[in-house]
Design a protein around this motif. Structure first.
Motif, PDB file in Angstrom:
ATOM      1  N   SER A 180       0.818  -1.221   0.000  1.00 25.74           N
ATOM      2  CA  SER A 180       0.000   0.000   0.000  1.00 25.74           C
ATOM      3  C   SER A 180       0.847   1.264   0.000  1.00 25.74           C
ATOM      4  CB  SER A 180      -0.933   0.001   1.226  1.00 25.74           C
ATOM      5  OG  SER A 180      -1.860   1.055   1.158  1.00 25.74           O
ATOM      6  N   ALA A 181       2.142   1.159   0.292  1.00 26.45           N
ATOM      7  CA  ALA A 181       2.977   2.377   0.303  1.00 26.45           C
ATOM      8  C   ALA A 181       2.888   3.044  -1.067  1.00 26.45           C
ATOM      9  CB  ALA A 181       4.423   2.021   0.621  1.00 26.45           C
ATOM     10  N   GLY A 182       2.694   4.343  -1.062  1.00 33.06           N
ATOM     11  CA  GLY A 182       2.580   5.026  -2.346  1.00 33.06           C
ATOM     12  C   GLY A 182       2.785   6.519  -2.183  1.00 33.06           C
ATOM     13  N   ILE A 183       3.299   7.119  -3.250  1.00 38.01           N
ATOM     14  CA  ILE A 183       3.440   8.583  -3.261  1.00 38.01           C
ATOM     15  C   ILE A 183       2.923   9.123  -4.589  1.00 38.01           C
ATOM     16  CG2 ILE A 183       5.301   8.818  -1.572  1.00 38.01           C
ATOM     17  CD1 ILE A 183       7.311   8.880  -3.892  1.00 38.01           C
ATOM     18  N   GLN A 184       2.690  10.407  -4.585  1.00 35.71           N
ATOM     19  CA  GLN A 184       2.147  11.093  -5.762  1.00 35.71           C
ATOM     20  C   GLN A 184       3.066  12.263  -6.080  1.00 35.71           C
ATOM     21  OE1 GLN A 184       0.635  11.569  -8.568  1.00 35.71           O
ATOM     22  NE2 GLN A 184      -1.476  11.295  -7.867  1.00 35.71           N
ATOM     23  N   HIS A 185       3.184  12.634  -7.332  1.00 32.81           N
ATOM     24  CA  HIS A 185       3.802  13.911  -7.688  1.00 32.81           C
ATOM     25  C   HIS A 185       3.026  14.469  -8.869  1.00 32.81           C
ATOM     26  CE1 HIS A 185       6.750  17.044  -7.998  1.00 32.81           C
ATOM     27  NE2 HIS A 185       6.867  16.796  -9.294  1.00 32.81           N
ATOM     28  N   VAL A 186       2.624  15.725  -8.751  1.00 35.54           N
ATOM     29  CA  VAL A 186       1.752  16.335  -9.757  1.00 35.54           C
ATOM     30  C   VAL A 186       2.538  17.401 -10.508  1.00 35.54           C
ATOM     31  CG1 VAL A 186      -0.409  17.614 -10.090  1.00 35.54           C
ATOM     32  CG2 VAL A 186      -0.237  15.918  -8.246  1.00 35.54           C
ATOM     33  N   SER A 187       2.699  17.187 -11.814  1.00 34.68           N
ATOM     34  CA  SER A 187       3.465  18.147 -12.627  1.00 34.68           C
ATOM     35  C   SER A 187       3.211  17.850 -14.103  1.00 34.68           C
ATOM     36  CB  SER A 187       4.958  17.975 -12.312  1.00 34.68           C
ATOM     37  OG  SER A 187       5.738  18.616 -13.273  1.00 34.68           O
ATOM     38  N   PRO A 188       3.164  18.889 -14.944  1.00 32.83           N
ATOM     39  CA  PRO A 188       3.045  18.613 -16.379  1.00 32.83           C
ATOM     40  C   PRO A 188       4.260  17.807 -16.862  1.00 32.83           C
ATOM     41  CG  PRO A 188       2.806  20.974 -15.919  1.00 32.83           C
ATOM     42  CD  PRO A 188       3.233  20.325 -14.644  1.00 32.83           C
ATOM     43  N   ILE A 189       4.047  16.986 -17.859  1.00 30.48           N
ATOM     44  CA  ILE A 189       5.099  16.071 -18.313  1.00 30.48           C
ATOM     45  C   ILE A 189       6.403  16.804 -18.655  1.00 30.48           C
ATOM     46  CG2 ILE A 189       4.216  16.081 -20.714  1.00 30.48           C
ATOM     47  CD1 ILE A 189       5.661  12.966 -19.117  1.00 30.48           C
ATOM     48  N   MET A 190       6.295  17.992 -19.244  1.00 29.63           N
ATOM     49  CA  MET A 190       7.519  18.668 -19.696  1.00 29.63           C
ATOM     50  C   MET A 190       8.361  19.197 -18.540  1.00 29.63           C
ATOM     51  SD  MET A 190       6.500  20.454 -23.286  1.00 29.63           S
ATOM     52  CE  MET A 190       4.984  21.160 -22.702  1.00 29.63           C
ATOM     53  N   VAL A 235      -4.933  10.714 -16.097  1.00 32.89           N
ATOM     54  CA  VAL A 235      -5.377  12.102 -15.922  1.00 32.89           C
ATOM     55  C   VAL A 235      -4.161  13.017 -16.062  1.00 32.89           C
ATOM     56  CG1 VAL A 235      -7.372  11.522 -14.473  1.00 32.89           C
ATOM     57  CG2 VAL A 235      -5.188  12.028 -13.392  1.00 32.89           C
ATOM     58  N   PRO A 236      -4.364  14.271 -16.492  1.00 36.23           N
ATOM     59  CA  PRO A 236      -3.218  15.155 -16.722  1.00 36.23           C
ATOM     60  C   PRO A 236      -2.349  15.319 -15.474  1.00 36.23           C
ATOM     61  CG  PRO A 236      -5.242  16.159 -17.545  1.00 36.23           C
ATOM     62  CD  PRO A 236      -5.645  14.926 -16.794  1.00 36.23           C
ATOM     63  N   ASN A 237      -1.062  15.525 -15.691  1.00 36.44           N
ATOM     64  CA  ASN A 237      -0.077  15.917 -14.661  1.00 36.44           C
ATOM     65  C   ASN A 237       0.313  14.802 -13.694  1.00 36.44           C
ATOM     66  OD1 ASN A 237      -0.229  18.499 -15.765  1.00 36.44           O
ATOM     67  ND2 ASN A 237      -1.933  19.063 -14.411  1.00 36.44           N
ATOM     68  N   LYS A 238      -0.062  13.555 -13.998  1.00 37.00           N
ATOM     69  CA  LYS A 238       0.275  12.455 -13.087  1.00 37.00           C
ATOM     70  C   LYS A 238       0.997  11.342 -13.846  1.00 37.00           C
ATOM     71  CE  LYS A 238      -3.370  13.466  -9.751  1.00 37.00           C
ATOM     72  NZ  LYS A 238      -4.541  12.997  -8.999  1.00 37.00           N
TER      73      LYS A 238
END
Ligand code: NAD
Length: 263
Positions: free
Chosen positions: A94-104, A153-156
């Protein structure tokens, strides 16, 4: 459905100091399993998680550390649980992290961290724990993926890539173990209100100068039911996947998302 009777089973839940992992640990403790917690947290948070997952009849849960972005940490985690508690019967990644940023603008460092925690660590824990499950011909592996395992979805970019990968890994492990008493499945939640999502809500509220409640409403506008999934509901599904009724459920990515993927 018959409830899971997990007395005598050892369950390791990675990322169980908060959120979905902690709810699963609580539920599996209620089903009778001895709980091995894992995650990055301060002492107060770890103590709170231990008291929530220690059974009323005296089986105390134990916390194991280990930053899963570090080489060797995932393998060490399985080795430590085996040495101090016993072989892992139920492995929940279940360990997980997220980072949100446009691909470029997505940095390679963030990409590697997300893939490392969300996907590579699951590969390594499964690889390390599986031989002893197969030797006893019983085991349950549950990977907490996401509806981001099905959609982008965008940015992920890294998150979606990791969760698509985790579903692929789940299917391969299920195929390789199909003739045994070990099953491997994934749960794919939609929005669950946990620290991981609260951080995204707060970041977006700051970015847009908006009230966090209005950002929550924006998040929920994509959910047909208009509701967050609760960590306890995800835990209920994990409990089912450990039950005898689920012994022929193999290789599924079970979504629990208020109808989001159905649209
Ligand atoms: P959370 O932030 O509450 O929990 C994450 C856990 O992972 C914590 O215990 C944390 O200590 C641990 N962790 C983070 N980085 C780590 C690292 N480098 N090394 C070791 N442990 C680390 O988040 P959550 O929402 O409960 O997320 C649990 C899982 O559910 C994640 O895999 C997440 O992708 C998935 N998920 C969450 C949602 C949601 O809406 N919350 C939706 C779908 C899938």
């Amino acid at each position: 459905m018959r409830p899971s009777n997990l007395k005598g089973r050892i369950a390791l839940i990675t990322g169980s100091t908060s959120g979905i992992g902690l709810a699963i640990a609580q539920r599996l403790m209620e089903d009778g399993a001895a709980i091995c917690l894992h995650g990055l947290a301060d002492t107060a948070q770890i103590d709170a998680a231990i008291s929530l997952t220690s059974s009323p009849d005296g089986v105390r849960s134990r916390h194991f550390g280990g930053d899963l972005t570090e080489p060797g940490a995932a393998e060490r985690l399985i080795d430590d649980v085996e040495r101090f508690i016993g072989p892992v019967d139920i492995l929940v990644n279940s360990a997980g992290i997220q980072h949100v940023s446009p691909i470029m603008e997505f940095s390679l460092d963030r990409w590697n961290a997300v893939l490392g925690v969300n996907l590579t660590a699951a590969f390594l824990t499964i690889q390390r724990a599986l031989p002893k499950m197969l030797a006893r011909n019983w085991g349950r592996i549950i990977n907490i993926a996401s509806i981001s395992g099905y959609i982008g979805v965008p940015n992920k970019a890294a998150y979606a890539a990791s969760k698509h990968g985790l579903l692929g890994l789940t299917k391969v492990v299920a195929s390789e173990t199909a003739r045994t008493g070990v099953t491997c499945n994934a749960i794919c939640p939609g929005w669950v209100l946990t620290p991981l999502v609260e951080r995204q809500i707060d970041a977006r509220a700051r970015q847009e100068g908006a009230d966090p409640e209005s950002i929550k409403a924006v998040f929920l506008s994509s959910v047909p039911s208009g509701q967050f999934v609760s960590p306890e509901q995800v835990a209920g599904l994990a409990s089912f996947l450990c039950s005898p009724d689920a012994s022929e459920v193999r290789g599924v990515g079970w979504s629990m998302d208020g109808g989001r993927l159905a649209r």
